[in-house]
Design a protein around this motif. Structure first.
Motif, short mmCIF file in Angstrom:
data_model
loop_
_atom_site.label_atom_id
_atom_site.label_comp_id
_atom_site.label_asym_id
_atom_site.label_seq_id
_atom_site.Cartn_x
_atom_site.Cartn_y
_atom_site.Cartn_z
N LYS A 204 0.82 -1.21 0.00
CA LYS A 204 0.00 0.00 0.00
C LYS A 204 0.86 1.27 0.00
CE LYS A 204 -3.01 -1.31 3.37
NZ LYS A 204 -2.65 -2.69 3.46
N ASP A 205 1.92 1.25 0.85
CA ASP A 205 2.68 2.49 0.92
C ASP A 205 3.99 2.45 0.12
OD1 ASP A 205 2.78 1.60 4.32
OD2 ASP A 205 4.21 0.96 2.79
N HIS A 206 4.07 1.51 -0.82
CA HIS A 206 5.32 1.45 -1.59
C HIS A 206 5.44 2.64 -2.53
CE1 HIS A 206 4.38 -0.08 -5.70
NE2 HIS A 206 5.65 0.07 -5.94
N LYS A 208 4.63 5.75 -1.71
CA LYS A 208 5.21 6.83 -0.89
C LYS A 208 6.71 6.62 -0.69
CE LYS A 208 1.74 8.68 2.13
NZ LYS A 208 0.92 7.90 3.07
N GLN A 209 7.04 5.37 -0.33
CA GLN A 209 8.45 5.03 -0.14
C GLN A 209 9.21 5.22 -1.45
OE1 GLN A 209 9.18 0.92 0.72
NE2 GLN A 209 11.37 1.25 1.11
#
Ligand code: DCP
Ligand code: MG
Ligand code: MN
Length: 331
Positions: A204-206, A208-209
């Motif tokens: 899900k937050d890849h 953002k990363q």
């Protein structure tokens, strides 16, 4: 932007040349992607055929060459030219659309729009910059440079710098230059770089990363990068230049999640014709293959979970396709 399947010992190079020109016409003017693919496929089959083709009938025995192309080969053998191409060359509008579509960022639709508004040359386009997007303006600014092929030795220099800068940033990064360079070509149209990081997993937050990591990479590469065309969470499109004595080059950098790296490397190595054949083969074996994953297709026809892969070879093994080295993928 022109795709011309050429190899040093292509005995059918003249056929390939007119087929590539017809392909460009279908892509940019007729906007018939099926005909575009058919001409490119035929050119690639003829380019890798080890004998000189002496008739349309002989050509028709090859896979990817049907009645229409076989007739064109006969016409070319008998008259030394093609009426269809002569007509294309004699049509100013068609020529102008083909020219403007060579500007990076200008597609066939935009090119036709510009020509219909009376813009026929690069010089005229420079008088109408207000009609262009940021990408198209950069395409126009570097039109001459982007037309030039990039020598392999120059991409090797870019590769060395990118690998050094990015691993200095963090040794957990991996960089692979894909595209025609990875297929061993002596020159390329652009530079297609893929980067992954051991900690970057698709989740899900890849995104953002990814954005954070991509920003770090782009900032660190300021020695090389001269323009940004676009920058998303995982994809950078821009321009690089080794020195003021060098030409400006199109550079794409994609940040890929770890578990998707081998599928991405395979996809972005191409060629696009090779990718199509491999995807079709995967389907025959009951798998769906794309730039992200390889997934088995279940009884119901629904793709299952992505298969864990530990190398590019793995993908070939799973779908029972004889391994092809990158240099053997120049279809
Ligand atoms: N690709 C694809 N289908 C597309 C576009 C691209 O499969 N419609 C894949 C295969 C290509 C790779 O992406 O090899 C890189 O695209 P490029 O357009 O940069 O093509 P190449 O690197 O192969 O050739 P060039 O030397 O013209 O850059
Ligand atoms: Mg490329
Ligand atoms: Mn590219």
């Amino acid at each position: 932007k022109r795709k011309n399947p050429s190899n040093s010992n292509n005995l059918n190079a003249d056929f390939c040349e007119f087929l590539s020109e017809l392909a460009e016409y279908e892509k940019n003017v007729s906007r018939n992607i099926h005909k575009y693919n058919a001409y490119r496929k035929a050119a690639s089959v003829l380019a890798s055929h080890s004998k000189r083709i002496k008739s349309g009938e002989e050509a028709k025995k090859l896979n990817g060459i049907g009645d229409k192309i076989s007739l064109k080969i006969d016409e070319f053998l008998q008259t030394g030219k093609l009426r269809k191409l002569e007509n294309i060359h004699n049509d100013n509008k068609t020529q102008a659309i083909t020219l403007l579509a060579r500007v990076s960022g200008i597609g066939p639709v935009k090119a036709a729009e510009l020509v219909n508004s009376g813009i026929m040359t690069i010089e005229e386009l420079k008088q109408h910059k207000n009609k262009l997007t940021h990408h198209q303006l950069i395409g126009l600014k570097y039109f001459e440079d982007f037309e030039k092929k990039i020598p392999r030795s120059e991409i090797k220099e870019v590769e060395t710098i990118m690998k050094r800068v990015i691993s200095d940033l963090d040794p957990e990064f991996t960089v692979t230059i894909c595209g025609s360079f990875r297929r061993g070509k002596s020159e390329s149209g652009d530079i297609d770089a893929l980067v992954t990081h051991t900690s970057l997993r698709a989740s899900k937050d890849h995104k953002k990363q990814g954005e954070l990591l991509l920003n770090k990479i782009i900032n660190a590469l300021e020695v090389l990068i001269t323009e940004t065309i676009s920058k998303g969470n995982t994809k950078f499109m821009g321009v690089c230049r080794l020195s003021p004595e060098h030409s400006s080059r199109r550079l794409d950098i994609r940040l890929i999640a770890n578990e998707q790296y081998y599928c991405a490397v395979l996809y972005f190595t191409g060629s696009d014709v090779f990718n199509k054949e491999m995807r079709a083969h995967a389907l025959e074996k009951g798998f769906t293959l794309n730039e992200y994953s390889l997934r088995p297709i279940g009884e119901t026809g629904v793709p299952g979970e992505p298969i864990d892969l530990t190398s590019e070879e793995d993908i070939f093994d799973y779908i029972d396709y004889p391994y092809k080295k990158p240099e053997e993928r120049n279809l």
